[in-house]
Design a protein around this motif. Structure first.
Motif, PDB file in Angstrom:
ATOM      1  N   HIS A  71       0.742  -1.023   0.088  1.00  0.00           N
ATOM      2  CA  HIS A  71       0.030  -0.076  -0.035  1.00  0.00           C
ATOM      3  C   HIS A  71       0.905   1.209   0.145  1.00  0.00           C
ATOM      4  N   ASN A 165      -9.261  12.525  -0.477  1.00  0.00           N
ATOM      5  CA  ASN A 165      -7.651  11.842  -0.836  1.00  0.00           C
ATOM      6  C   ASN A 165      -7.478  11.867  -2.151  1.00  0.00           C
ATOM      7  N   ASN A 167      -5.271   9.474  -3.499  1.00  0.00           N
ATOM      8  CA  ASN A 167      -5.208   8.390  -4.182  1.00  0.00           C
ATOM      9  C   ASN A 167      -6.774   8.120  -4.639  1.00  0.00           C
ATOM     10  N   SER A 168      -6.925   7.875  -6.006  1.00  0.00           N
ATOM     11  CA  SER A 168      -8.010   7.555  -6.536  1.00  0.00           C
ATOM     12  C   SER A 168      -8.865   6.250  -6.175  1.00  0.00           C
ATOM     13  N   TYR A 170      -9.006   5.188  -3.082  1.00  0.00           N
ATOM     14  CA  TYR A 170      -9.649   5.613  -2.060  1.00  0.00           C
ATOM     15  C   TYR A 170     -10.716   6.543  -2.005  1.00  0.00           C
TER      16      TYR A 170
END
Length: 201
Positions: A71, A165, A167-168, A170
């Motif tokens: 991650h 966020n 990070n797409s 999430y």
């Protein structure tokens, strides 16, 4: 910026005195917060079949080791589990617990713990084939709902961070799960997930 005189010697990160005072550094501090979020999850309809779960606080090096870098280095928690496969197919996954980065502010600690317990719930109920955005979106949704439940300025800040966020996986996952909750209601969404092992369309 934290003034040099206020910085901790030998710390992994630079924290202001306010964050430092609110940080979860020991298991004695973590356990009641952990119990609180488990109780809240139970009240939301998430049960864990009496699975004994281990909570671990760890530093960044240990967390990275547990994550196996899957991650990235910015994760604040991880679900610890063992997956058994046969002929290339996953036969079962056994969860042993969750590990959370030590030193997080109390509210963030609770949100990260909730996210990881979302992964645990999916595994315990054999919901193993969700797309990555679906799994992460579900876990982010749990944290978001808890932050909304707390409804403090700090909790609202963390809820907003989930919405934004970068990070797409999430953020898009969260938005799609949030939309499903608006459409079906959270209790029914849980029921659909638990019975079909898939997200509704």
């Amino acid at each position: 910026m934290v003034a040099p005189k206020q910085q901790e010697r030998g710390a992994e990160t630079v924290r202001c005195p306010i964050c430092r005072a609110d940080a979860v550094e020991t298991m004695e501090e973590a356990k009641p917060l952990y119990s609180r979020v488990v109780h809240w999850l139970n009240s939301e309809g998430l049960t864990y079949n009496n699975l004994p779960l281990k909570l671990e606080l760890c530093n960044r090096a240990k967390l990275a080791q547990l994550l196996h870098e899957r991650h990235g280095s910015h994760s604040l928690g991880v679900t610890t589990s063992t997956t058994y496969a046969q002929d290339g197919r996953i036969v079962r996954t056994e969860v042993s617990g969750v590990a959370i980065l030590h030193g997080l502010p109390k509210i963030l600690f609770q949100g990260v713990t909730l996210h990881e317990l979302g992964h645990v719930w999916l595994i315990v109920h054999d919901i193993l084939d969700l797309p990555t955005w679906g799994e992460e979106g579900f876990c982010e949704l749990l944290s978001y709902r808890y932050y909304q439940h707390l409804n403090t300025p700090e909790a609202n800040y963390y809820a907003s961070s989930i919405e934004k966020n970068p990070n797409s996986v999430y953020s898009d996952g969260f938005r799609r799960l949030h939309a499903l909750t608006e459409k079906y209601g959270f209790p029914r969404l849980l029921t659909i997930l638990n019975t079909t092992k898939q997200l509704p369309r």
